[in-house]
Design a protein around this motif. Structure first.
Motif, PDB file in Angstrom:
ATOM      1  N   PRO A 216      64.933  -8.117-107.483  1.00  0.00           N
ATOM      2  CA  PRO A 216      65.949  -7.644-108.432  1.00  0.00           C
ATOM      3  C   PRO A 216      67.242  -7.273-107.719  1.00  0.00           C
ATOM      4  CG  PRO A 216      63.836  -6.578-108.851  1.00  0.00           C
ATOM      5  CD  PRO A 216      63.709  -7.292-107.542  1.00  0.00           C
ATOM      6  N   VAL A 217      68.382  -7.616-108.345  1.00  0.00           N
ATOM      7  CA  VAL A 217      69.699  -7.356-107.760  1.00  0.00           C
ATOM      8  C   VAL A 217      70.619  -6.746-108.810  1.00  0.00           C
ATOM      9  CG1 VAL A 217      71.758  -8.370-106.708  1.00  0.00           C
ATOM     10  CG2 VAL A 217      69.495  -9.259-106.099  1.00  0.00           C
ATOM     11  N   ILE A 218      71.247  -5.630-108.448  1.00  0.00           N
ATOM     12  CA  ILE A 218      72.302  -5.021-109.262  1.00  0.00           C
ATOM     13  C   ILE A 218      73.614  -5.223-108.521  1.00  0.00           C
ATOM     14  CG2 ILE A 218      73.262  -2.887-110.201  1.00  0.00           C
ATOM     15  CD1 ILE A 218      70.466  -1.817-110.519  1.00  0.00           C
ATOM     16  N   LEU A 219      74.606  -5.804-109.193  1.00  0.00           N
ATOM     17  CA  LEU A 219      75.908  -6.040-108.579  1.00  0.00           C
ATOM     18  C   LEU A 219      76.833  -4.854-108.776  1.00  0.00           C
ATOM     19  CD1 LEU A 219      76.841  -9.717-109.541  1.00  0.00           C
ATOM     20  CD2 LEU A 219      76.059  -8.872-107.317  1.00  0.00           C
ATOM     21  N   LEU A 220      77.627  -4.558-107.758  1.00  0.00           N
ATOM     22  CA  LEU A 220      78.741  -3.621-107.874  1.00  0.00           C
ATOM     23  C   LEU A 220      79.988  -4.467-108.082  1.00  0.00           C
ATOM     24  CD1 LEU A 220      78.010  -1.048-105.004  1.00  0.00           C
ATOM     25  CD2 LEU A 220      77.580  -0.782-107.445  1.00  0.00           C
TER      26      LEU A 220
ATOM     27  N   LEU B 175      63.038  -1.000-111.995  1.00  0.00           N
ATOM     28  CA  LEU B 175      61.802  -0.773-111.242  1.00  0.00           C
ATOM     29  C   LEU B 175      60.648  -0.378-112.157  1.00  0.00           C
ATOM     30  CD1 LEU B 175      63.368   1.052-108.174  1.00  0.00           C
ATOM     31  CD2 LEU B 175      62.275  -1.205-108.164  1.00  0.00           C
ATOM     32  N   ARG B 176      60.944   0.337-113.238  1.00  0.00           N
ATOM     33  CA  ARG B 176      59.892   0.687-114.211  1.00  0.00           C
ATOM     34  C   ARG B 176      59.320  -0.553-114.855  1.00  0.00           C
ATOM     35  NH1 ARG B 176      62.944   5.219-115.857  1.00  0.00           N
ATOM     36  NH2 ARG B 176      63.921   3.949-117.489  1.00  0.00           N
ATOM     37  N   ARG B 177      60.186  -1.487-115.217  1.00  0.00           N
ATOM     38  CA  ARG B 177      59.709  -2.713-115.862  1.00  0.00           C
ATOM     39  C   ARG B 177      58.775  -3.474-114.937  1.00  0.00           C
ATOM     40  NH1 ARG B 177      65.220  -3.737-116.857  1.00  0.00           N
ATOM     41  NH2 ARG B 177      65.045  -5.711-115.715  1.00  0.00           N
ATOM     42  N   VAL B 178      59.160  -3.573-113.671  1.00  0.00           N
ATOM     43  CA  VAL B 178      58.319  -4.275-112.708  1.00  0.00           C
ATOM     44  C   VAL B 178      56.983  -3.560-112.558  1.00  0.00           C
ATOM     45  CG1 VAL B 178      58.094  -4.970-110.293  1.00  0.00           C
ATOM     46  CG2 VAL B 178      60.297  -5.222-111.470  1.00  0.00           C
TER      47      VAL B 178
ATOM     48  N   MET C 138      67.645  -5.263-125.661  1.00  0.00           N
ATOM     49  CA  MET C 138      68.333  -4.613-124.540  1.00  0.00           C
ATOM     50  C   MET C 138      67.496  -3.462-124.005  1.00  0.00           C
ATOM     51  SD  MET C 138      71.302  -5.011-122.990  1.00  0.00           S
ATOM     52  CE  MET C 138      72.560  -4.180-122.025  1.00  0.00           C
ATOM     53  N   GLN C 139      66.932  -2.661-124.894  1.00  0.00           N
ATOM     54  CA  GLN C 139      66.143  -1.512-124.479  1.00  0.00           C
ATOM     55  C   GLN C 139      64.827  -1.942-123.844  1.00  0.00           C
ATOM     56  OE1 GLN C 139      67.210   1.927-124.908  1.00  0.00           O
ATOM     57  NE2 GLN C 139      65.645   2.031-123.325  1.00  0.00           N
ATOM     58  N   TRP C 140      64.150  -2.884-124.471  1.00  0.00           N
ATOM     59  CA  TRP C 140      62.825  -3.297-123.979  1.00  0.00           C
ATOM     60  C   TRP C 140      62.916  -4.099-122.682  1.00  0.00           C
ATOM     61  CZ3 TRP C 140      61.201  -5.392-129.445  1.00  0.00           C
ATOM     62  CH2 TRP C 140      60.961  -4.308-130.282  1.00  0.00           C
ATOM     63  N   ALA C 141      63.919  -4.966-122.564  1.00  0.00           N
ATOM     64  CA  ALA C 141      63.998  -5.857-121.408  1.00  0.00           C
ATOM     65  C   ALA C 141      64.838  -5.296-120.262  1.00  0.00           C
ATOM     66  CB  ALA C 141      64.546  -7.217-121.823  1.00  0.00           C
ATOM     67  N   LEU C 142      65.936  -4.606-120.592  1.00  0.00           N
ATOM     68  CA  LEU C 142      66.810  -4.087-119.548  1.00  0.00           C
ATOM     69  C   LEU C 142      66.685  -2.584-119.357  1.00  0.00           C
ATOM     70  CD1 LEU C 142      68.247  -6.893-120.426  1.00  0.00           C
ATOM     71  CD2 LEU C 142      70.210  -5.942-119.238  1.00  0.00           C
ATOM     72  N   GLY C 143      66.016  -1.917-120.303  1.00  0.00           N
ATOM     73  CA  GLY C 143      65.778  -0.490-120.140  1.00  0.00           C
ATOM     74  C   GLY C 143      66.979   0.391-120.389  1.00  0.00           C
TER      75      GLY C 143
ATOM     76  N   ASP D  81      54.515  -3.968-115.620  1.00  0.00           N
ATOM     77  CA  ASP D  81      53.845  -5.265-115.637  1.00  0.00           C
ATOM     78  C   ASP D  81      52.737  -5.326-114.603  1.00  0.00           C
ATOM     79  OD1 ASP D  81      55.265  -6.316-117.698  1.00  0.00           O
ATOM     80  OD2 ASP D  81      56.723  -7.353-116.457  1.00  0.00           O
ATOM     81  N   GLN D  82      52.970  -4.741-113.438  1.00  0.00           N
ATOM     82  CA  GLN D  82      51.983  -4.799-112.365  1.00  0.00           C
ATOM     83  C   GLN D  82      50.765  -3.933-112.663  1.00  0.00           C
ATOM     84  OE1 GLN D  82      54.391  -3.674-109.000  1.00  0.00           O
ATOM     85  NE2 GLN D  82      55.032  -5.786-108.596  1.00  0.00           N
ATOM     86  N   GLN D  83      50.941  -2.858-113.449  1.00  0.00           N
ATOM     87  CA  GLN D  83      49.853  -1.931-113.709  1.00  0.00           C
ATOM     88  C   GLN D  83      49.104  -2.241-114.999  1.00  0.00           C
ATOM     89  OE1 GLN D  83      51.679   1.928-113.627  1.00  0.00           O
ATOM     90  NE2 GLN D  83      52.291   1.742-111.489  1.00  0.00           N
ATOM     91  N   ALA D  84      49.640  -3.137-115.806  1.00  0.00           N
ATOM     92  CA  ALA D  84      49.014  -3.427-117.102  1.00  0.00           C
ATOM     93  C   ALA D  84      47.737  -4.232-116.926  1.00  0.00           C
ATOM     94  CB  ALA D  84      50.002  -4.194-117.991  1.00  0.00           C
ATOM     95  N   ASP D  85      46.988  -4.366-118.035  1.00  0.00           N
ATOM     96  CA  ASP D  85      45.808  -5.218-118.034  1.00  0.00           C
ATOM     97  C   ASP D  85      46.280  -6.664-118.113  1.00  0.00           C
ATOM     98  OD1 ASP D  85      42.940  -5.631-120.288  1.00  0.00           O
ATOM     99  OD2 ASP D  85      43.431  -6.525-118.355  1.00  0.00           O
ATOM    100  N   LEU D  86      46.137  -7.403-117.021  1.00  0.00           N
ATOM    101  CA  LEU D  86      46.787  -8.692-116.910  1.00  0.00           C
ATOM    102  C   LEU D  86      45.796  -9.847-116.789  1.00  0.00           C
ATOM    103  CD1 LEU D  86      49.478  -7.522-114.344  1.00  0.00           C
ATOM    104  CD2 LEU D  86      49.756  -7.740-116.796  1.00  0.00           C
ATOM    105  N   ASP D  87      44.616  -9.715-117.376  1.00  0.00           N
ATOM    106  CA  ASP D  87      43.581 -10.717-117.182  1.00  0.00           C
ATOM    107  C   ASP D  87      43.928 -12.062-117.818  1.00  0.00           C
ATOM    108  OD1 ASP D  87      42.058  -8.987-115.739  1.00  0.00           O
ATOM    109  OD2 ASP D  87      40.919  -8.278-117.460  1.00  0.00           O
TER     110      ASP D  87
END
Length: 229
Positions: A75-79, A117-120, A180-185, A123-129
């Motif tokens: 992930p990259v945030i631009l200034l 970072l929360r979004r990532v 916007m809220q769900w995907a970008l937080g 996804d990593q902690q969810a049930d991903l079977d």
């Protein structure tokens, strides 16, 4: 475990100010004063997210971003310069996950970092079977990858989030404020074209179908149309 931020900024005063603030907020911070050093550190997998200034003394930040996008989904945030919409649009087209204008408010930067970072992490902690299939697309949440006709789409972290939200609501309209809220937080603000640019990038990567599989519902938001055979 601390989240690792790579801060690439040639303004020593600003970089050190942001680094000190991020440290007080629980981040582990690495610093680079030019594009070459920043690119080397990022490709060395020495961070979880990058904060990248566009105006750098050796390599333009957009060129650094292009190099990164060819090799990593970090992930990259631009200034960006305040009021310079062109840089923001180009940055999002190249593959930035978000941007923040300079001079930036350190608290806002922290909020943007935490949202991505929360979004990532979610996804990593969810049930991903189980993978999920939508026509020619297959979502593999454990890999954070989406495949089209069994070939992986090269998506940024934010493009992945936007597309997987639209797929989860395929056939229904997802309001821009919700997407916007769900995907970008974060909240959708007036004149903010970040979401529009991510959707535009996704349309190109999905093949520019006619009609587009991500349809704009004027005044409301977007709807994903699953292509039929």
């Amino acid at each position: 475990m601390q989240n690792r931020v790579l801060l690439v900024e040639d303004d020593d005063e600003l970089r050190q100010l942001l680094a000190r603030y991020l440290t007080t907020q629980g981040f582990s911070v690495r610093e680079a004063a030019n594009g070459r050093d920043g690119l080397s550190l990022a490709l060395g997998q020495d961070c979880d997210i990058v904060v990248l200034d566009i105006m750098l003394p050796d390599i333009n930040g957009l060129d650094v971003l292009r190099e990164l996008r060819g090799k990593t989904h970090l992930p990259v945030i631009l200034l960006t310069a305040r009021g310079d919409e062109t840089d923001r649009i180009v940055g999002l087209e190249v593959g930035a996950d978000d941007y923040i204008p300079k001079p930036c408010n350190p608290r806002e930067l922290v909020a943007r970092l935490q949202a991505i970072l929360r979004r990532v992490a979610w996804d990593q902690q969810a049930d991903l079977d189980a993978s999920r299939v939508y026509g020619d697309l297959r979502v593999e949440p454990d890999q954070r990858r989406i495949y089209q006709n069994e070939k992986p789409l090269e998506l940024t972290a934010t493009e992945y989030e936007v597309l997987q939200v639209l797929l989860a609501h395929a056939g229904s309209v997802v309001r821009k404020t919700d997407l916007m809220q769900w995907a970008l937080g974060r909240r959708l603000e007036a004149y903010d074209r970040t979401l529009d640019m991510h959707v535009s990038n996704l349309r190109k990567k999905l093949g520019n179908d006619d009609p587009p599989r991500i349809e704009t519902v004027r005044g409301l938001g977007y709807s994903y149309r699953v292509p039929t055979e």
